[in-house]
Design a protein around this motif. Structure first.
Motif, PDB file in Angstrom:
ATOM      1  N   ILE A 117       4.494 -37.267 -32.859  1.00  0.00           N
ATOM      2  CA  ILE A 117       5.235 -36.176 -32.301  1.00  0.00           C
ATOM      3  C   ILE A 117       5.267 -34.890 -33.334  1.00  0.00           C
ATOM      4  CG2 ILE A 117       7.698 -35.364 -31.359  1.00  0.00           C
ATOM      5  CD1 ILE A 117       8.535 -38.242 -31.129  1.00  0.00           C
ATOM      6  N   HIS A 118       4.888 -33.823 -32.880  1.00  0.00           N
ATOM      7  CA  HIS A 118       4.828 -32.589 -33.617  1.00  0.00           C
ATOM      8  C   HIS A 118       5.700 -31.533 -32.831  1.00  0.00           C
ATOM      9  CE1 HIS A 118       1.117 -34.213 -35.313  1.00  0.00           C
ATOM     10  NE2 HIS A 118       0.809 -34.789 -34.135  1.00  0.00           N
ATOM     11  N   LEU A 119       6.245 -30.736 -33.847  1.00  0.00           N
ATOM     12  CA  LEU A 119       6.858 -29.331 -33.508  1.00  0.00           C
ATOM     13  C   LEU A 119       6.265 -28.200 -33.671  1.00  0.00           C
ATOM     14  CD1 LEU A 119      10.072 -30.238 -35.626  1.00  0.00           C
ATOM     15  CD2 LEU A 119       9.576 -30.868 -33.268  1.00  0.00           C
ATOM     16  N   THR A 120       6.435 -27.351 -32.643  1.00  0.00           N
ATOM     17  CA  THR A 120       5.687 -26.222 -32.713  1.00  0.00           C
ATOM     18  C   THR A 120       6.657 -24.995 -32.227  1.00  0.00           C
ATOM     19  OG1 THR A 120       3.666 -24.902 -31.942  1.00  0.00           O
ATOM     20  CG2 THR A 120       4.660 -26.182 -30.296  1.00  0.00           C
ATOM     21  N   SER A 121       6.558 -23.732 -32.754  1.00  0.00           N
ATOM     22  CA  SER A 121       7.353 -22.673 -32.459  1.00  0.00           C
ATOM     23  C   SER A 121       6.489 -22.135 -31.189  1.00  0.00           C
ATOM     24  CB  SER A 121       7.362 -21.967 -33.578  1.00  0.00           C
ATOM     25  OG  SER A 121       6.359 -21.357 -34.152  1.00  0.00           O
ATOM     26  N   HIS A 122       7.440 -21.399 -30.563  1.00  0.00           N
ATOM     27  CA  HIS A 122       6.937 -20.815 -29.157  1.00  0.00           C
ATOM     28  C   HIS A 122       7.810 -19.803 -28.732  1.00  0.00           C
ATOM     29  CE1 HIS A 122       5.224 -20.806 -25.007  1.00  0.00           C
ATOM     30  NE2 HIS A 122       4.201 -21.667 -25.566  1.00  0.00           N
ATOM     31  N   THR A 123       7.382 -18.809 -27.862  1.00  0.00           N
ATOM     32  CA  THR A 123       8.191 -17.857 -27.217  1.00  0.00           C
ATOM     33  C   THR A 123       9.126 -18.704 -26.355  1.00  0.00           C
ATOM     34  OG1 THR A 123       6.571 -17.609 -25.511  1.00  0.00           O
ATOM     35  CG2 THR A 123       6.663 -15.922 -27.313  1.00  0.00           C
ATOM     36  N   ASN A 124      10.456 -18.161 -25.921  1.00  0.00           N
ATOM     37  CA  ASN A 124      11.381 -19.089 -25.684  1.00  0.00           C
ATOM     38  C   ASN A 124      11.166 -19.254 -24.116  1.00  0.00           C
ATOM     39  OD1 ASN A 124      14.212 -19.713 -24.280  1.00  0.00           O
ATOM     40  ND2 ASN A 124      14.763 -19.558 -26.601  1.00  0.00           N
ATOM     41  N   LEU A 125      11.061 -20.473 -23.661  1.00  0.00           N
ATOM     42  CA  LEU A 125      10.788 -20.995 -22.361  1.00  0.00           C
ATOM     43  C   LEU A 125      12.129 -20.750 -21.472  1.00  0.00           C
ATOM     44  CD1 LEU A 125       8.455 -24.191 -22.698  1.00  0.00           C
ATOM     45  CD2 LEU A 125       7.877 -21.600 -22.439  1.00  0.00           C
ATOM     46  N   ILE A 126      13.296 -20.850 -22.127  1.00  0.00           N
ATOM     47  CA  ILE A 126      14.313 -20.518 -20.942  1.00  0.00           C
ATOM     48  C   ILE A 126      14.352 -18.944 -20.437  1.00  0.00           C
ATOM     49  CG2 ILE A 126      16.938 -20.636 -21.032  1.00  0.00           C
ATOM     50  CD1 ILE A 126      16.189 -23.536 -21.109  1.00  0.00           C
ATOM     51  N   ASP A 127      14.167 -18.232 -21.442  1.00  0.00           N
ATOM     52  CA  ASP A 127      14.192 -16.891 -21.180  1.00  0.00           C
ATOM     53  C   ASP A 127      12.873 -16.538 -20.125  1.00  0.00           C
ATOM     54  OD1 ASP A 127      15.992 -16.895 -23.117  1.00  0.00           O
ATOM     55  OD2 ASP A 127      14.663 -15.599 -24.303  1.00  0.00           O
ATOM     56  N   ALA A 128      11.883 -17.253 -19.862  1.00  0.00           N
ATOM     57  CA  ALA A 128      10.861 -17.148 -19.117  1.00  0.00           C
ATOM     58  C   ALA A 128      11.390 -17.706 -17.505  1.00  0.00           C
ATOM     59  CB  ALA A 128       9.590 -17.983 -19.485  1.00  0.00           C
ATOM     60  N   VAL A 129      12.293 -18.512 -17.521  1.00  0.00           N
ATOM     61  CA  VAL A 129      12.433 -19.041 -16.189  1.00  0.00           C
ATOM     62  C   VAL A 129      14.076 -18.537 -15.793  1.00  0.00           C
ATOM     63  CG1 VAL A 129      10.887 -20.946 -16.645  1.00  0.00           C
ATOM     64  CG2 VAL A 129      13.248 -21.294 -17.188  1.00  0.00           C
ATOM     65  N   TRP A 130      14.584 -17.666 -16.425  1.00  0.00           N
ATOM     66  CA  TRP A 130      16.009 -17.443 -16.077  1.00  0.00           C
ATOM     67  C   TRP A 130      15.978 -15.888 -15.739  1.00  0.00           C
ATOM     68  CZ3 TRP A 130      20.157 -17.411 -20.753  1.00  0.00           C
ATOM     69  CH2 TRP A 130      21.277 -16.940 -20.242  1.00  0.00           C
ATOM     70  N   PRO A 131      15.877 -16.180 -14.396  1.00  0.00           N
ATOM     71  CA  PRO A 131      15.525 -14.641 -13.533  1.00  0.00           C
ATOM     72  C   PRO A 131      16.470 -13.504 -13.782  1.00  0.00           C
ATOM     73  CG  PRO A 131      16.172 -16.473 -12.194  1.00  0.00           C
ATOM     74  CD  PRO A 131      16.056 -17.028 -13.255  1.00  0.00           C
ATOM     75  N   ASP A 132      17.785 -14.131 -13.743  1.00  0.00           N
ATOM     76  CA  ASP A 132      18.915 -12.909 -13.915  1.00  0.00           C
ATOM     77  C   ASP A 132      19.684 -12.956 -15.146  1.00  0.00           C
ATOM     78  OD1 ASP A 132      19.832 -15.699 -13.519  1.00  0.00           O
ATOM     79  OD2 ASP A 132      21.339 -14.951 -12.045  1.00  0.00           O
ATOM     80  N   ARG A 133      18.874 -13.217 -16.343  1.00  0.00           N
ATOM     81  CA  ARG A 133      19.398 -13.318 -17.527  1.00  0.00           C
ATOM     82  C   ARG A 133      20.200 -11.878 -18.017  1.00  0.00           C
ATOM     83  NH1 ARG A 133      16.263 -12.947 -23.166  1.00  0.00           N
ATOM     84  NH2 ARG A 133      17.996 -13.502 -24.628  1.00  0.00           N
ATOM     85  N   PRO A 134      21.384 -12.042 -18.524  1.00  0.00           N
ATOM     86  CA  PRO A 134      22.075 -10.903 -18.936  1.00  0.00           C
ATOM     87  C   PRO A 134      21.460 -10.038 -19.624  1.00  0.00           C
ATOM     88  CG  PRO A 134      23.658 -12.494 -18.613  1.00  0.00           C
ATOM     89  CD  PRO A 134      22.314 -13.243 -18.680  1.00  0.00           C
ATOM     90  N   ALA A 135      21.847  -8.654 -19.839  1.00  0.00           N
ATOM     91  CA  ALA A 135      21.067  -7.883 -21.122  1.00  0.00           C
ATOM     92  C   ALA A 135      21.822  -8.051 -22.215  1.00  0.00           C
ATOM     93  CB  ALA A 135      21.481  -6.204 -20.450  1.00  0.00           C
ATOM     94  N   PRO A 136      21.315  -7.674 -23.226  1.00  0.00           N
ATOM     95  CA  PRO A 136      21.993  -7.912 -24.840  1.00  0.00           C
ATOM     96  C   PRO A 136      23.321  -6.980 -24.693  1.00  0.00           C
ATOM     97  CG  PRO A 136      19.617  -7.377 -24.978  1.00  0.00           C
ATOM     98  CD  PRO A 136      19.878  -7.343 -23.437  1.00  0.00           C
ATOM     99  N   PRO A 137      24.389  -7.480 -25.343  1.00  0.00           N
ATOM    100  CA  PRO A 137      25.659  -6.465 -25.445  1.00  0.00           C
ATOM    101  C   PRO A 137      25.438  -5.040 -25.982  1.00  0.00           C
ATOM    102  CG  PRO A 137      25.764  -8.295 -26.979  1.00  0.00           C
ATOM    103  CD  PRO A 137      24.505  -8.679 -26.219  1.00  0.00           C
ATOM    104  N   GLN A 138      26.186  -4.258 -25.631  1.00  0.00           N
ATOM    105  CA  GLN A 138      26.097  -2.880 -26.242  1.00  0.00           C
ATOM    106  C   GLN A 138      27.322  -2.288 -26.617  1.00  0.00           C
ATOM    107  OE1 GLN A 138      23.038  -1.009 -26.268  1.00  0.00           O
ATOM    108  NE2 GLN A 138      22.369  -2.913 -25.972  1.00  0.00           N
ATOM    109  N   GLY A 139      28.423  -3.195 -27.449  1.00  0.00           N
ATOM    110  CA  GLY A 139      29.549  -2.985 -27.712  1.00  0.00           C
ATOM    111  C   GLY A 139      29.621  -1.742 -28.893  1.00  0.00           C
ATOM    112  N   ALA A 140      30.413  -0.947 -28.758  1.00  0.00           N
ATOM    113  CA  ALA A 140      30.721   0.108 -29.851  1.00  0.00           C
ATOM    114  C   ALA A 140      31.046  -0.386 -31.365  1.00  0.00           C
ATOM    115  CB  ALA A 140      31.772   1.173 -29.544  1.00  0.00           C
ATOM    116  N   ILE A 141      30.609   0.001 -32.416  1.00  0.00           N
ATOM    117  CA  ILE A 141      30.831  -0.305 -33.730  1.00  0.00           C
ATOM    118  C   ILE A 141      31.939   0.778 -34.361  1.00  0.00           C
ATOM    119  CG2 ILE A 141      29.724  -0.474 -35.924  1.00  0.00           C
ATOM    120  CD1 ILE A 141      27.272  -1.400 -34.723  1.00  0.00           C
ATOM    121  N   THR A 142      32.794   0.223 -34.936  1.00  0.00           N
ATOM    122  CA  THR A 142      33.871   1.095 -35.402  1.00  0.00           C
ATOM    123  C   THR A 142      34.148   0.592 -36.965  1.00  0.00           C
ATOM    124  OG1 THR A 142      35.698  -0.503 -34.669  1.00  0.00           O
ATOM    125  CG2 THR A 142      35.063   1.334 -33.188  1.00  0.00           C
TER     126      THR A 142
END
Length: 600
Positions: free
Chosen positions: A142-167
């Motif tokens: 068994i070998h491990l390999t890093s890869h672009t995220n496959l979940i993101d590739a099949v998650w059609p309505d993935r929410p956008a990153p949060p944009q909360g204000a910094i104080t």
């Protein structure tokens, strides 16, 4: 209301999502894909866009991971979530795996006997994690390999990153300006011969810059990365839209602002050696540095220990927050005691308690979703009530009520177990043993140099005498208007971090009988240096100051099981509750407090 009771788990969506992932795996030539509950910052809680494990499997707990193969998909969880995971995932397509009893390496060997390549997202795994898994797979095919995220590739309505204000967070509460903190960290780097350090933990960044954010529910942090240089200058990689003029002025000229997509470029241009924390930095950071020929050295995130050792200003502030929160708890408990069995649900309890905290006028958020588990639901240590699971409290139930608030001056976390009607003898005996463990930690004196692993058993000893135990640690670190779970200190058999003055921890032994009831008692405590005792050897001794003041329900205590020192501690604690909390209460709640804290 901060808390929602909508059921978010979608077990029915698991099978088609798993099938989509498997198609993506096949297209990428992968035999497996690893799905942690983690983001690039390795925080316990994640934003909606990073909650890949819940999206795929339906499991919503705060710890776990999935290993998806062509013909098997294991969802690994620890003792806190054994029941929950089986209720939330489609067990016809996912297999619940008890972790750490079954570890990922052996599981992969068993399910991939002919070998294969297993992929993972290097932003979501640390060098430490991948090194350990690689070692566990040594000798296999068994070998491990890093890869672009496959979940993101099949998650059609993935929410956008949060944009909360910094104080900004006031220097008067922090006890040091961010300029002073940066100067201290720069000195640490110079002494180590390091040119810079990469900081990826969001609470470390919040602590370093004396800022707070709102990107992660219940945790006042902002997503981003930081690089601190041996000159004291720092670069903060976060969405510039999160910072208004006040926040920019607070950070000043010695902190350069840059967007997150500039992070990799900045890493590749750093002079070495660069300090990295192998336990929490994303493996992708190492890959970028290696590709650019930038030398790096392993070392702890330089913010972690200074953040854990609270300043006197932080301790003073959090004492005030805990008294305010204790008063809100007493207002709630006085109301709760007046409600007959059968008239409240778990959601009613959570809503009322949040309203009592909100009535202080200073609640900024709850510190985690309130755990209000009655009867068999109380046996789930991290139970989250939903509209689907909501249960009416009936005579004979125990209610485990674990909750907390986020205030500008502190983060609280308290658990009280409450009887509904008349408690049974088994419940009273178990509660008393849990109480004895909590008191033992509260009264403890211990020599400098001991870690959580050295103390954890003391809380369990009364339960062990009855062949009982609990499947979680005795305590976790807590921030000051930061994360309710904060490292590195813990009261746990796994923790090797020596306890030091200023470290805040929870003290929360428990007992859980699956299908019947649960018990947990929790106060927050802070490590303090103690004066030598007459006739002693003068060894430096530490102890704990209690921060939480809310009475314990004496109806659940079998007083005959308590020793005189334990009874004395309880009476002293209840006297302190009257003295400290009483003046903050309404007249009805004050009468209730006086009644329930009489000497026993």
């Amino acid at each position: 209301m901060f808390q929602s009771f909508t059921e978010t788990a979608r077990p029915d969506q698991g099978p088609p999502r798993l099938e989509a992932l498997r198609r993506a795996m096949a297209d990428a030539g992968l035999a497996g894909w690893l799905v942690p509950r983690a983001d690039a910052h390795q925080g316990e809680y994640v934003a909606a866009c990073d909650d890949r494990l819940a999206w795929l499997t339906g499991f919503t707990g705060s710890a776990g991971f999935c290993a998806a193969l062509a013909d098997a998909a294991g969802v690994f969880t620890d003792g806190r979530y054994r029941v929950q995971v089986r209720a939330q995932v489609d067990t016809g397509h996912f297999t619940a795996v008890d972790w750490p009893e079954t570890r990922l390496g052996p599981w992969l060997r068993q399910h991939l006997p002919e070998g294969g390549t297993v992929g993972f997202d290097p932003w979501l795994y640390t060098p430490e994690q991948i090194e350990a898994l690689t070692e566990a797979l040594t000798g296999s095919a068994i070998h491990l390999t890093s890869h672009t995220n496959l979940i993101d590739a099949v998650w059609p309505d993935r929410p956008a990153p949060p944009q909360g204000a910094i104080t900004p967070w006031p220097d008067s509460l922090a006890g040091a300006s961010h300029a002073e903190k940066r100067a201290a960290l720069a000195e640490t780097l110079r002494k180590a011969g390091q040119r810079s350090a990469v900081i990826t933990l969001t609470d470390s960044i919040a602590w370093l810059f004396n800022i707070r954010g709102c990107d992660i529910p219940r945790n006042p942090v902002a997503q981003g990365f930081a690089i601190i240089h041996d000159t004291g200058h720092a670069t903060f990689f976060t969405d510039p839209a999160k910072l208004d003029a006040t926040a920019r002025t607070h950070l000043g000229d010695a902190v350069t602002l840059a967007p997150p997509d500039a992070f990799e470029t900045a890493l590749a241009a750093l002079p070495g050696p660069v300090r990295l924390d192998r336990a929490n930095v994303p493996l992708r950071v190492v890959q970028v540095l290696d590709a650019a020929g930038v030398a790096h050295q392993w070392g702890a995130d330089p913010c972690i220990l200074p953040k854990a050792r609270k300043t006197q200003a932080e301790i003073t502030a959090t004492r005030i927050a805990h008294l305010r929160d204790g008063a809100a708890m007493c207002e709630f408990l006085a109301w709760f005691d007046a409600q007959p069995p059968g008239t409240l649900t778990e959601i009613d309890v959570a809503r009322r308690l949040e309203a009592c905290r909100a009535a202080t006028g200073q609640l900024l958020d709850i510190s985690f979703d309130t755990i209000a588990g009655s009867g068999p639901n109380g046996a789930l240590p991290h139970y989250r009530v939903s509209e689907a699971s909501n249960r009416t409290l009936v005579d004979g139930d125990l209610l485990v009520l674990d909750s907390g608030g986020q205030y500008l001056d502190g983060t609280t976390d308290i658990t009280r177990t409450l009887p509904v009607g008349i408690p049974g003898a088994d419940e009273r005996a178990a509660f008393t043993r849990v109480l004895q463990g909590m008191i033992a930690i509260s009264r403890l004196r211990f020599p400098r140099g001991l870690a959580g692993r050295d103390l954890d058993a003391i809380a369990r000893y009364p339960l062990w005498l009855a062949d009982q135990d609990y499947a979680h640690g005795t305590g976790h670190g807590v921030g000051v208007y930061l994360c309710v779970h904060e490292g590195p200190q813990r009261l746990s058999r796994l923790s090797e971090v020596p306890l030091e003055p200023g470290m805040i921890l929870s003290n929360e032994p428990g007992y859980y009988r699956e299908g019947a009831f649960g018990i947990r008692i929790e106060n927050l405590i802070v490590v303090t240096a103690l004066d030598p005792l007459p006739g002693g050897d003068g060894v430096t001794q530490f102890g704990f100051e209690t921060l939480t003041y809310t009475p314990l329900d004496t109806r659940l205590i079998d007083a005959d099981l308590l020793t005189k020192p334990e009874r004395d501690w309880l009476n002293t604690y209840h006297t302190a509750c009257r003295d400290k909390i009483g003046p903050l209460l309404s007249a009805p709640a004050r009468l209730w407090l006086d009644k329930v804290t009489q000497t026993s």
